[in-house]
Design an enzyme around this catalytic site. Structure first.
Site, PDB file in Angstrom:
ATOM      1  N   ARG A   1      20.922  97.512 -24.460  1.00 43.75           N
ATOM      2  CA  ARG A   1      21.550  98.781 -24.101  1.00 43.75           C
ATOM      3  C   ARG A   1      22.247  98.608 -22.752  1.00 43.75           C
ATOM      4  O   ARG A   1      21.685  98.016 -21.821  1.00 43.75           O
ATOM      5  CB  ARG A   1      20.507  99.900 -24.000  1.00 43.75           C
ATOM      6  CG  ARG A   1      20.045 100.434 -25.341  1.00 43.75           C
ATOM      7  CD  ARG A   1      21.152 101.214 -26.067  1.00 43.75           C
ATOM      8  NE  ARG A   1      20.731 101.809 -27.321  1.00 43.75           N
ATOM      9  CZ  ARG A   1      20.836 101.215 -28.519  1.00 43.75           C
ATOM     10  NH1 ARG A   1      21.332  99.998 -28.632  1.00 43.75           N
ATOM     11  NH2 ARG A   1      20.468 101.848 -29.613  1.00 43.75           N
TER      12      ARG A   1
ATOM     13  N   GLU B   1      30.138 103.920 -23.403  1.00 46.48           N
ATOM     14  CA  GLU B   1      30.746 103.420 -24.645  1.00 46.48           C
ATOM     15  C   GLU B   1      31.489 104.551 -25.332  1.00 46.48           C
ATOM     16  O   GLU B   1      30.962 105.664 -25.389  1.00 46.48           O
ATOM     17  CB  GLU B   1      29.656 102.852 -25.573  1.00 46.48           C
ATOM     18  CG  GLU B   1      28.981 101.635 -24.970  1.00 46.48           C
ATOM     19  CD  GLU B   1      27.884 101.039 -25.858  1.00 46.48           C
ATOM     20  OE1 GLU B   1      27.778 101.445 -27.035  1.00 46.48           O
ATOM     21  OE2 GLU B   1      27.147 100.171 -25.373  1.00 46.48           O
TER      22      GLU B   1
ATOM     23  N   HIS C   1      30.078  96.917 -29.200  1.00 45.18           N
ATOM     24  CA  HIS C   1      28.746  97.237 -29.729  1.00 45.18           C
ATOM     25  C   HIS C   1      28.672  96.889 -31.230  1.00 45.18           C
ATOM     26  O   HIS C   1      28.414  97.757 -32.057  1.00 45.18           O
ATOM     27  CB  HIS C   1      28.410  98.711 -29.481  1.00 45.18           C
ATOM     28  CG  HIS C   1      26.930  98.995 -29.527  1.00 45.18           C
ATOM     29  ND1 HIS C   1      26.316  99.924 -28.736  1.00 45.18           N
ATOM     30  CD2 HIS C   1      25.944  98.464 -30.282  1.00 45.18           C
ATOM     31  CE1 HIS C   1      25.016  99.954 -29.000  1.00 45.18           C
ATOM     32  NE2 HIS C   1      24.769  99.067 -29.939  1.00 45.18           N
TER      33      HIS C   1
END
Ligand code: GLV
Length: 325
Positions: A237, A266, A285
Site C-alpha cells: 500500500r 492513486e 496498481h
C-alpha cells in the site's frame, strides 16, 4: 423474497448472473454520498454490500441499518472501518489467496525491470536511440544471487521468496511480526530486524497492509539505512511509505532505484516528481491485474457474500468473531 444487496463494482457478466440468481441486486457506480442519497431505500434494505475501492465507514453504515455482510474484491481492507463493522456485528469478507501468485509475479517484474532498466531502455529503442552496439550507459545490474529483503512475510511474501530463492538463487532476508518457520525451512530465509534488513539487502521489497502501525513506516531514516546501490520495491500500500522522503532519497542518490505499484495518492497525479525520474518504474496498481486472477477474485467475492450470509465464515473472513448466533 430474495435478500437485497448493493453491488458497487462491475463484475464479469456470468458472475453478475450468479449474484442475480440469489439476490435482489441494486447496482451503483460507487459509494459516494450522492450515490447513497440517490439509492437511499436500497442502501437501507441491503443485507449485503459487494465491491471494491469505496470507503466503508461509520457514516455509510448509518445509512445501512440492515447490513450483515460486506464482501470486498481485494485482499486489502484498509478502506473499511473494521472497528465500526465489529461494533455492528457486520462480517467483512476478502480474497486473500487467489491473488497470491499473481502479485508475487508483479513484484518480480518490478525487481527485474528496475534492475535491468527494462522500461527505460525499451523506450530508448522506440525513440530510435539504438543506433550502434550498446555501451555501459544502457547497462543494468544483476538480479540473480543478490540479496532480497522482504518486509511482510505473508502469503505474497512467501511466493516472492520462493521465486527469488528457487528461480534466482537469491539469499532471502525477511522482517515480519513473527518468525516464519516455513520460509526459513523452504527458502533458507533469515529473520532480521528491520535495520539489519535495510543495511544488507540489494532489493528491499515491501508487501505490507496499511494499518495505523505501518502508515509511513518507511521514511528518510529507513532510506538512509539502505545501500546506495539498493533498489526499493513497494507493491503493498502506498501510504506505508512517506513518498516525499522516497523522492528525496532517489534524487539524492541515497538509493539506486524504485519499482512502485502503489502510491500515496492513486491514480498517481501527473505532477508527481516520481514520473520525471528515470530510475523509477511506476505501475498503475496492477498487482493482481490479470484477466484470470481478477475473475477469480470477483468469483470469490460473490461466493464469500453468499457463504457469509448463510453463516459460513470458515474462510476469507476478516472478523469471524463477530458472527451472530
Ligand atoms: C489489491 O491491492 C488488493 O488489496 O487486492
Amino acid at each position: 423474497m430474495k435478500p437485497s444487496v448493493i453491488l458497487y463494482k462491475k463484475l464479469p457478466d456470468d458472475l453478475e448472473q450468479r449474484l442475480d440468481a440469489h439476490f435482489s441486486v441494486t447496482r451503483v457506480p460507487n459509494l459516494s454520498p450522492e450515490t447513497v442519497a440517490q439509492h437511499a431505500d436500497a442502501f437501507k434494505q441491503a443485507v449485503g454490500l459487494l465491491g471494491a475501492g469505496g470507503k466503508v465507514d461509520a457514516a455509510l453504515l448509518e445509512k445501512m441499518p440492515a447490513l450483515r455482510v460486506t464482501s470486498t474484491v481485494s485482499v486489502g481492507y484498509d478502506n473499511f472501518d473494521v472497528d465500526a463493522l465489529n461494533a455492528r456485528h457486520i462480517l467483512l469478507m476478502h480474497t486473500p489467496t487467489v491473488l497470491t501468485e499473481t502479485v508475487a509475479d508483479t513484484l518480480m517484474a518490478l525487481v527485474l525491470s528496475t534492475a535491468r532498466r527494462v522500461v527505460e531502455v525499451a523506450d530508448r529503442v522506440k525513440a530510435g536511440e539504438w543506433k550502434k552496439s550498446i555501451g555501459p550507459d544502457w547497462f543494468g545490474i544483476d538480479v540473480h544471487h543478490k540479496t532480497i529483503g522482504i518486509v511482510g512475510m505473508g502469503r505474497i511474501g512467501m511466493a516472492l521468496a520462493q521465486r527469488a530463492h528457487a528461480g534466482f538463487g537469491m539469499p532471502v532476508l525477511y522482517n515480519a511480526r513473527h518468525h516464519h518457520k516455513e520460509a526459513e525451512a523452504r527458502f533458507n530465509a533469515r529473520y532480521c530486524d528491520l535495520d539489519t534488513l535495510l543495511q544488507e539487502s540489494d532489493f528491499v521489497c515491501l508487501i505490507l497492509p496499511l494499518t495505523d502501525e505501518t502508515r509511513h513506516m518507511f521514511g528518510t531514516a529507513q532510506f538512509k539505512k539502505m545501500k546506495s546501490s539498493a533498489i526499493f520495491i513497494n507493491a503493498g500500500r502506498g501510504p506505508v511509505v512517506d513518498e516525499a522522503a522516497l523522492i528525496a532519497a532517489l534524487k539524492d542518490g541515497e538509493i539506486h532505484a524504485a519499482g512502485l505499484d502503489v502510491f500515496e495518492q492513486e491514480p498517481l497525479p501527473q505532477s508527481s516528481p516520481l514520473l520525471t525520474l528515470p530510475n523509477v518504474v511506476a505501475l498503475p496498481h496492477i498487482g493482481s491485474a490479470t484477466h484470470e486472477t481478477r475473475y477469480n477474485m470477483a468469483a470469490t467475492a460473490v461466493d464469500n457474500l453468499r457463504d457469509a450470509l448463510e453463516g459460513n465464515v470458515e474462510k476469507n473472513c476478516v472478523n469471524p468473531q463477530v458472527k451472530q448466533g
